[in-house]
Design an enzyme around this catalytic site. Structure first.
Site, PDB file in Angstrom:
ATOM      1  N   ASP A 121       0.864  -1.171   0.000  1.00 31.94           N
ATOM      2  CA  ASP A 121       0.000   0.000   0.000  1.00 31.94           C
ATOM      3  C   ASP A 121       0.904   1.226   0.000  1.00 31.94           C
ATOM      4  O   ASP A 121       2.086   1.155   0.359  1.00 31.94           O
ATOM      5  CB  ASP A 121      -0.945  -0.017   1.214  1.00 31.94           C
ATOM      6  N   ASP A 178      -7.654  -7.582   1.001  1.00 33.04           N
ATOM      7  CA  ASP A 178      -6.698  -7.729   2.107  1.00 33.04           C
ATOM      8  C   ASP A 178      -7.392  -7.262   3.379  1.00 33.04           C
ATOM      9  O   ASP A 178      -8.252  -6.367   3.324  1.00 33.04           O
ATOM     10  CB  ASP A 178      -5.455  -6.865   1.880  1.00 33.04           C
ATOM     11  N   CYS A 202     -11.608 -28.710   9.690  1.00 28.90           N
ATOM     12  CA  CYS A 202     -10.469 -27.887   9.294  1.00 28.90           C
ATOM     13  C   CYS A 202      -9.181 -28.697   9.421  1.00 28.90           C
ATOM     14  O   CYS A 202      -8.981 -29.433  10.384  1.00 28.90           O
ATOM     15  CB  CYS A 202     -10.392 -26.646  10.188  1.00 28.90           C
ATOM     16  N   CYS A 218      -6.057 -27.387   9.558  1.00 26.52           N
ATOM     17  CA  CYS A 218      -4.921 -26.575  10.016  1.00 26.52           C
ATOM     18  C   CYS A 218      -4.328 -27.204  11.272  1.00 26.52           C
ATOM     19  O   CYS A 218      -4.974 -28.023  11.940  1.00 26.52           O
ATOM     20  CB  CYS A 218      -5.387 -25.145  10.290  1.00 26.52           C
ATOM     21  N   CYS A 276      -6.489 -27.115  14.518  1.00 26.94           N
ATOM     22  CA  CYS A 276      -7.667 -28.001  14.542  1.00 26.94           C
ATOM     23  C   CYS A 276      -7.273 -29.463  14.507  1.00 26.94           C
ATOM     24  O   CYS A 276      -7.992 -30.315  15.032  1.00 26.94           O
ATOM     25  CB  CYS A 276      -8.583 -27.681  13.361  1.00 26.94           C
ATOM     26  N   HIS A 330      -4.913 -20.688  12.129  1.00 28.39           N
ATOM     27  CA  HIS A 330      -6.267 -21.195  11.793  1.00 28.39           C
ATOM     28  C   HIS A 330      -7.053 -20.165  10.986  1.00 28.39           C
ATOM     29  O   HIS A 330      -7.664 -20.477   9.959  1.00 28.39           O
ATOM     30  CB  HIS A 330      -7.067 -21.551  13.056  1.00 28.39           C
TER      31      HIS A 330
HETATM   32  C1  LIG Z   1     -10.891  -4.062   9.445  1.00 26.16           C
HETATM   33  O1  LIG Z   1      -9.623  -3.416   9.479  1.00 26.16           O
HETATM   34  C2  LIG Z   1      -9.718  -2.058   9.855  1.00 26.16           C
HETATM   35  O2  LIG Z   1     -10.272  -1.316   8.770  1.00 26.16           O
HETATM   36  C3  LIG Z   1      -9.220  -0.800   7.971  1.00 26.16           C
HETATM   37  C4  LIG Z   1      -9.296  -1.560   6.674  1.00 26.16           C
HETATM   38  N1  LIG Z   1      -9.981  -0.698   5.737  1.00 26.16           N
HETATM   39  C5  LIG Z   1      -9.324  -0.076   4.782  1.00 26.16           C
HETATM   40  N2  LIG Z   1      -9.911   0.785   3.918  1.00 26.16           N
HETATM   41  C6  LIG Z   1      -8.928   1.249   3.103  1.00 26.16           C
HETATM   42  C7  LIG Z   1      -8.954   2.216   2.090  1.00 26.16           C
HETATM   43  C8  LIG Z   1      -7.750   2.554   1.449  1.00 26.16           C
HETATM   44  C9  LIG Z   1      -7.690   3.584   0.427  1.00 26.16           C
HETATM   45  O3  LIG Z   1      -8.699   4.210   0.059  1.00 26.16           O
HETATM   46  N3  LIG Z   1      -6.477   3.869  -0.119  1.00 26.16           N
HETATM   47  C10 LIG Z   1      -5.350   3.198   0.251  1.00 26.16           C
HETATM   48  N4  LIG Z   1      -4.173   3.530  -0.349  1.00 26.16           N
HETATM   49  N5  LIG Z   1      -5.355   2.233   1.171  1.00 26.16           N
HETATM   50  C11 LIG Z   1      -6.535   1.903   1.804  1.00 26.16           C
HETATM   51  C12 LIG Z   1      -6.529   0.924   2.820  1.00 26.16           C
HETATM   52  C13 LIG Z   1      -7.724   0.613   3.484  1.00 26.16           C
HETATM   53  N6  LIG Z   1      -8.010  -0.232   4.538  1.00 26.16           N
HETATM   54  C14 LIG Z   1      -7.922  -1.050   8.683  1.00 26.16           C
HETATM   55  O4  LIG Z   1      -7.306   0.233   8.886  1.00 26.16           O
HETATM   56  C15 LIG Z   1      -7.334   0.534  10.290  1.00 26.16           C
HETATM   57  C16 LIG Z   1      -5.945   0.275  10.849  1.00 26.16           C
HETATM   58  C17 LIG Z   1      -7.827   1.961  10.468  1.00 26.16           C
HETATM   59  O5  LIG Z   1      -8.269  -0.398  10.885  1.00 26.16           O
HETATM   60  C18 LIG Z   1      -8.327  -1.538  10.042  1.00 26.16           C
HETATM   61 ZN   LIG Z   2      -8.333 -24.787  11.806  1.00 22.02          ZN
END
Ligand SMILES: CO[C@@H]1O[C@H](CNc2nc3cc4c(=O)[nH]c(N)nc4cc3[nH]2)[C@H]2OC(C)(C)O[C@@H]12
Ligand SMILES: [Zn+2]
Length: 373
Positions: free
Chosen positions: A93, A267, A305, A307, A310, A336
């Site tokens: 990223d 991701d 599972c 893994c 498990c 897991h």
């Molecule tokens: C469930 O995990 C929390 O939710 C965030 C994941 N959600 C997320 N949306 C995103 C949008 C962008 C974007 O618009 N541009 C670029 N370059 N990278 C991005 C990366 C992103 N990740 C994690 O980020 C935190 C750490 C705030 O909590 C986690």
């Molecule tokens: Zn497992």
């Protein structure tokens, strides 16, 4: 082994697709889930264990690695793949999102973002050009454009202004990336939950031209309904023959819904982060191993599972090591969870190839409604 980066679609089922991304460092089966290896490690996992879960590619972060140990040091040591002993593809990223979500004191201008490190308070500047340089120094196979992800809540005018800045930064990212055979540059669509802003962003990215396209600006607290509302149209605005990457997603049911709507790559920190807090994700739903009900339970977490957690341990043991905050608790539950996520991706890929995605999704939801986990 191809010297180029190319995406080959193999089958579709409704709007869902399955295929293969070929890269000089190996193939990525899509739809793909990328474990997050933020600071050059997927926390609590050896790289060979990450591969054993079925992962073809993992994610690294420009923001964290530029601060510690620095991109220049990693380059001098042979690049990120050598440094972390992962020779398969890596996507990094670009840093802007992490600056907004993690760093202190920051100043956003047309040029870029000035910020202070959350590690030691030191001052740094990220621009599209510097982000491209850092990702080149790391040696990542898939480079993300430098963009700005607006924090919620935001007015439509603020989202529009932010998206248009990101599109100017996308052009600067493209220009700075140059011509790097075997390496890919992905554009990132912004525009919040506003359709005409999403359409404007997609059109601009297609005009610039990228090797893949991400849907950004989601999984930032908007909720699943609003996210799916955008995914009902946004992937279709992107070139059909290029990979579509939904950033930061998500829970298992988010992943299934995103794949149904045409997403090829995702991701999320969730499987690894929640593994470290004693939370297991299973095909029957989430299981909190801290709960006392597991204290005497000799059964595996999930008898289906394969893994190590498990196959070789009881819920009672997992409960014990999680409650005692033993390191093996994080190791076993992370393994897991990542294994389960990859099993889910394999199930989705097979279902799409077999033209039976609707049935797979129905079974997925039925299993979770059945309870008794
Ligand atoms: C469930 O995990 C929390 O939710 C965030 C994941 N959600 C997320 N949306 C995103 C949008 C962008 C974007 O618009 N541009 C670029 N370059 N990278 C991005 C990366 C992103 N990740 C994690 O980020 C935190 C750490 C705030 O909590 C986690
Ligand atoms: Zn497992």
């Amino acid at each position: 082994m191809t010297a180029r980066f190319q995406f080959q679609l193999a089958a579709t089922d409704g709007r869902a697709r399955t295929g293969v991304i070929s890269t000089p460092r190996g193939e990525i089966r899509t739809p793909a889930f990328m474990p997050v290896g933020t600071a050059a490690t997927v926390k609590a996992m050896m790289p060979e264990s990450v591969r054993a879960t079925g992962a073809d590619i993992l994610l690294g972060n420009t923001y964290h690695l530029m601060l510690r140990p620095t991109a220049e040091r990693i380059a001098a040591l042979g690049g990120l793949h050598r440094f972390m002993n992962w020779e398969r593809p890596i996507l990094t990223d670009s840093g802007g999102f992490q600056v907004m979500s993690l760093s202190g004191l920051r100043k956003l201008t047309e040029e870029g973002v000035r910020f202070s490190s959350h590690v030691d308070g030191s001052k740094h500047m990220l621009t599209p050009e510097r982000s491209m340089e850092i990702q080149r120094l790391l040696g990542s196979d898939i480079v993300m454009c430098f963009d700005e992800c607006p924090a919620l809540p935001a007015t439509e005018a603020e989202v529009a202004k932010s998206m248009q800045l990101s599109m100017r930064w996308a052009q600067r990212s493209r220009d700075a990336f140059g011509d790097r055979p075997g390496h890919a540059l992905f554009g990132i669509m912004q525009g919040g939950v506003t359709r005409d802003l999403r359409e404007e962003s997609a059109a601009k990215l297609r005009e610039i031209g990228f090797d893949g396209y991400a849907v950004g600006g989601l999984a930032v607290g908007e909720g699943q309904e609003a996210m799916f509302g955008v995914l009902d149209y946004a992937p279709g605005l992107l070139p059909e023959d290029k990979p579509r990457y939904l950033m930061g997603v998500g829970k298992p049911d988010d992943i299934v819904g995103a794949v149904e709507r045409g997403i090829d790559m995702m991701d999320c920190v969730l499987p690894s982060r929640s593994g470290r807090t004693g939370q297991a994700w299973t095909r029957r739903g989430a299981v909190n191993l801290k709960n006392a009900r597991h204290k005497d339970d000799p059964r595996p977490l999930d008898e289906a599972c394969t893994c190590p957690a498990c196959r070789n341990y009881s819920r009672a043991y997992l409960h014990h090591v999680v409650k005692a905050d033993e390191i093996i608790g994080s190791m076993l539950l992370t393994w897991h969870n990542l294994h389960y996520y990859q099993d889910l991706m394999q199930g989705l890929r097979d279902a799409i190839a077999g033209q039976r995605l609707a049935g797979f999704v129905a079974d997925f939801h039925a299993m979770r409604a059945a309870g008794d986990i």
